[in-house]
Design an enzyme around this catalytic site. Structure first.
Site, PDB file in Angstrom:
ATOM      1  N   LYS A  77     -20.868   4.473  33.979  1.00 52.44           N
ATOM      2  CA  LYS A  77     -20.387   3.152  34.393  1.00 52.44           C
ATOM      3  C   LYS A  77     -20.343   2.223  33.189  1.00 52.44           C
ATOM      4  O   LYS A  77     -21.280   2.169  32.399  1.00 52.44           O
ATOM      5  CB  LYS A  77     -21.291   2.548  35.465  1.00 52.44           C
ATOM      6  CG  LYS A  77     -20.831   1.164  35.923  1.00 52.44           C
ATOM      7  CD  LYS A  77     -21.609   0.655  37.116  1.00 52.44           C
ATOM      8  CE  LYS A  77     -22.880  -0.010  36.688  1.00 52.44           C
ATOM      9  NZ  LYS A  77     -23.485  -0.836  37.754  1.00 52.44           N
ATOM     10  N   SER A 100      -2.694   5.235  32.929  1.00 50.78           N
ATOM     11  CA  SER A 100      -4.077   5.410  32.522  1.00 50.78           C
ATOM     12  C   SER A 100      -4.760   4.098  32.160  1.00 50.78           C
ATOM     13  O   SER A 100      -4.225   3.017  32.364  1.00 50.78           O
ATOM     14  CB  SER A 100      -4.178   6.376  31.347  1.00 50.78           C
ATOM     15  OG  SER A 100      -3.574   5.803  30.208  1.00 50.78           O
ATOM     16  N   TYR A 147      -7.082   7.562  34.942  1.00 51.74           N
ATOM     17  CA  TYR A 147      -7.814   8.414  34.007  1.00 51.74           C
ATOM     18  C   TYR A 147      -7.988   7.674  32.692  1.00 51.74           C
ATOM     19  O   TYR A 147      -7.244   6.745  32.376  1.00 51.74           O
ATOM     20  CB  TYR A 147      -7.104   9.762  33.801  1.00 51.74           C
ATOM     21  CG  TYR A 147      -5.700   9.652  33.264  1.00 51.74           C
ATOM     22  CD1 TYR A 147      -5.443   9.761  31.902  1.00 51.74           C
ATOM     23  CD2 TYR A 147      -4.627   9.434  34.121  1.00 51.74           C
ATOM     24  CE1 TYR A 147      -4.151   9.649  31.412  1.00 51.74           C
ATOM     25  CE2 TYR A 147      -3.334   9.327  33.639  1.00 51.74           C
ATOM     26  CZ  TYR A 147      -3.103   9.436  32.285  1.00 51.74           C
ATOM     27  OH  TYR A 147      -1.827   9.319  31.801  1.00 51.74           O
TER      28      TYR A 147
END
Length: 127
Positions: A9, A25, A58
């Protein structure tokens, strides 16, 4: 049996770029990728603190030391420069490994410099 656990995170990162016409992305400073144990092309969840949007994309590399967080492609419509976001990734962990598993938690200041790294989340206390 496997459990899906928080693996990585980056907390309260500021969006520095939104590139609608980029391939897609989210470009993330390599220093932040390394600190959070995120790999290039790894699936990430992005939660926008400012507007409540939540989306999956991603990770790709942004220049090391640049402090870039660039939301690209169609996801650029879900964030604006200056928005604060949480970037997270999850892992499938075997039940027998759950007790020893720890996420990589990276907390950044308003200009995306790392201010703290941890592997635990404190217990939320009642008022």
């Amino acid at each position: 049996m496997f459990r899906t656990l928080l693996k990585s995170k980056i907390h309260r990162a500021a969006v520095t770029h939104c590139e609608l016409n980029y391939e897609g992305s989210c470009a993330i400073d390599e220093d932040l990728l390394d600190a959070a144990n995120l790999g290039e092309n790894e699936q990430i969840h992005i939660w926008n603190i400012n507007n409540g949007e939540r989306f999956i994309t991603y990770a790709i590399r942004a220049e090391r030391g640049s402090r870039i967080i660039s939301v690209n492609g169609s996801a650029a419509r879900r964030a604006a420069v200056g928005d604060l976001v949480i970037i997270a990734a999850f892992a499938q962990v075997e039940e027998k490994e759950v007790a020893g598993f720890s996420p990589k938690l990276v907390f950044v200041n308003p200009d995306n410099r790392i201010k703290e790294e941890r592997s635990t989340i404190p217990v939320q206390m009642a008022d």
